[in-house]
Scaffold this active site. Structure first.
Site, PDB file in Angstrom:
ATOM      1  N   THR A  63       0.843  -1.189   0.000  1.00 55.24           N
ATOM      2  CA  THR A  63       0.000   0.000   0.000  1.00 55.24           C
ATOM      3  C   THR A  63       0.882   1.243   0.000  1.00 55.24           C
ATOM      4  OG1 THR A  63      -1.791   1.173   1.126  1.00 55.24           O
ATOM      5  CG2 THR A  63      -0.171   0.101   2.535  1.00 55.24           C
ATOM      6  N   ASN A  80      -0.662   3.949   1.134  1.00 52.34           N
ATOM      7  CA  ASN A  80      -1.472   4.722   2.069  1.00 52.34           C
ATOM      8  C   ASN A  80      -0.910   4.546   3.492  1.00 52.34           C
ATOM      9  OD1 ASN A  80      -3.449   5.515   3.895  1.00 52.34           O
ATOM     10  ND2 ASN A  80      -5.131   4.969   2.513  1.00 52.34           N
ATOM     11  N   LYS A 110      -3.336   3.619   6.333  1.00 47.90           N
ATOM     12  CA  LYS A 110      -3.680   2.197   6.366  1.00 47.90           C
ATOM     13  C   LYS A 110      -2.551   1.399   7.000  1.00 47.90           C
ATOM     14  CE  LYS A 110      -6.432   1.031   2.383  1.00 47.90           C
ATOM     15  NZ  LYS A 110      -6.389   0.447   1.048  1.00 47.90           N
ATOM     16  N   ASP A 132      -7.809  -5.106  -1.059  1.00 46.66           N
ATOM     17  CA  ASP A 132      -8.694  -4.344  -1.928  1.00 46.66           C
ATOM     18  C   ASP A 132     -10.070  -4.333  -1.273  1.00 46.66           C
ATOM     19  OD1 ASP A 132      -9.057  -2.713  -4.130  1.00 46.66           O
ATOM     20  OD2 ASP A 132      -9.873  -4.319  -5.353  1.00 46.66           O
ATOM     21  N   THR A 133     -10.747  -3.193  -1.393  1.00 47.33           N
ATOM     22  CA  THR A 133     -12.039  -3.025  -0.730  1.00 47.33           C
ATOM     23  C   THR A 133     -13.053  -2.483  -1.713  1.00 47.33           C
ATOM     24  OG1 THR A 133     -11.043  -2.582   1.431  1.00 47.33           O
ATOM     25  CG2 THR A 133     -13.247  -1.722   1.085  1.00 47.33           C
ATOM     26  N   PHE A 176     -14.496   8.682   5.616  1.00 48.09           N
ATOM     27  CA  PHE A 176     -14.116   8.995   4.237  1.00 48.09           C
ATOM     28  C   PHE A 176     -14.988   8.164   3.300  1.00 48.09           C
ATOM     29  CE2 PHE A 176     -11.879   5.161   2.773  1.00 48.09           C
ATOM     30  CZ  PHE A 176     -11.768   4.468   3.973  1.00 48.09           C
ATOM     31  N   GLY A 177     -14.768   8.342   2.009  1.00 48.68           N
ATOM     32  CA  GLY A 177     -15.466   7.526   1.018  1.00 48.68           C
ATOM     33  C   GLY A 177     -16.982   7.578   1.187  1.00 48.68           C
ATOM     34  N   ASP A 223     -18.770   6.647   3.722  1.00 49.26           N
ATOM     35  CA  ASP A 223     -19.191   6.590   5.133  1.00 49.26           C
ATOM     36  C   ASP A 223     -20.496   7.340   5.426  1.00 49.26           C
ATOM     37  OD1 ASP A 223     -17.215   4.888   5.931  1.00 49.26           O
ATOM     38  OD2 ASP A 223     -15.949   6.413   6.858  1.00 49.26           O
ATOM     39  N   ARG A 235     -12.579  -3.743   7.104  1.00 47.01           N
ATOM     40  CA  ARG A 235     -11.114  -3.815   7.161  1.00 47.01           C
ATOM     41  C   ARG A 235     -10.653  -4.452   8.473  1.00 47.01           C
ATOM     42  NH1 ARG A 235     -10.848   0.246   4.190  1.00 47.01           N
ATOM     43  NH2 ARG A 235     -11.632   1.556   5.848  1.00 47.01           N
TER      44      ARG A 235
END
Ligand code: IMP
Length: 196
Positions: free
Chosen positions: A7, A9, A12, A68-69, A153-154, A156, A182
């Site tokens: 990653t 990120n 994360k 991956d999500t 985020f995203g 949410d 996650r």
């Protein structure tokens, strides 16, 4: 034990490092000189996670894992799924990775739709001494009719997990992180690593 987490990120990385504890020392692809974007162009979460882990393994020969999500909405046949990050962009309804545009498109597609069931799903692909292992974490819920809450985020603000009356964006981060897709996938990965 040392493992590369595929990653870029750092949030994360920190989150997963805190969960796995000091026994496992995580590093990033950049720590091993891999600075290019790692390809992820498969049609499934499993395919993408495996593709990223294999890329690192082939380049470094080191034990590694990738994630991956996606958000899978039942009434949309599992969309946005692997396209979650760029749902609006791939549908010509926005550019880049805009969460605002992604949520607007999803709410639009679900306008008047009664079945609001959805789930977040995270897949980890681990390559350990050349052997591949997959771990999955799922949180079920519904897509609300409008955005609520400002944390996270995203997606949410429009995802309310089953058993709660708040969206992910209204919850304290500690609560979200204890029930999230996650967190569940990470727990499975850690349980596996702790048996070694
Ligand atoms: P990634 O594979 O972790 O980068 O996630 C892909 C996309 O799924 C993100 O860009 C977000 O749009 C969405 N996503 C992943 N996890 C979450 C979450 O916990 N809350 C909201 N959206 C998320």
């Amino acid at each position: 034990m040392k493992i590369v987490f595929a990653t870029g990120n750092l949030n994360k990385l920190k989150e997963v490092q805190a969960l796995v504890g000091p026994r496992v020392e995580l590093s990033t692809p950049a720590d091993h000189g891999i600075t290019e974007d790692i390809p992820e162009n498969q049609p499934t979460l499993e395919g993408n996670a495996l593709q990223k882990a294999r890329y690192i393994y082939e380049k470094t020969g080191l034990n590694c894992f990738a994630d991956d999500t996606g958000l899978e909405v039942e009434a949309l046949g599992g969309e946005p799924g692997v396209f979650s990050a760029r749902y609006a962009a791939v549908n010509g309804a926005g550019e880049g990775h805009s969460s605002e545009a992604n949520m607007a498109l999803l709410l639009d597609r679900l306008a008047g739709v009664e079945n609001r069931r959805a789930r977040f799903r995270t897949v980890f692909a681990l390559i350990l001494d050349g052997r591949e292992h997959l771990f999955e974490g799922v949180v079920e819920g519904v897509i609300t009719s409008a955005r609520t809450g400002s944390d996270g985020f995203g997606y949410d603000p429009i995802f309310r997990p089953t058993g709660y009356d708040q969206t992910f964006a209204e919850m304290p981060l500690s609560l979200k992180n204890s029930i999230s897709h996650r967190a569940r996938a990470t727990t499975k990965l850690i349980d596996f690593l702790s048996t070694l």
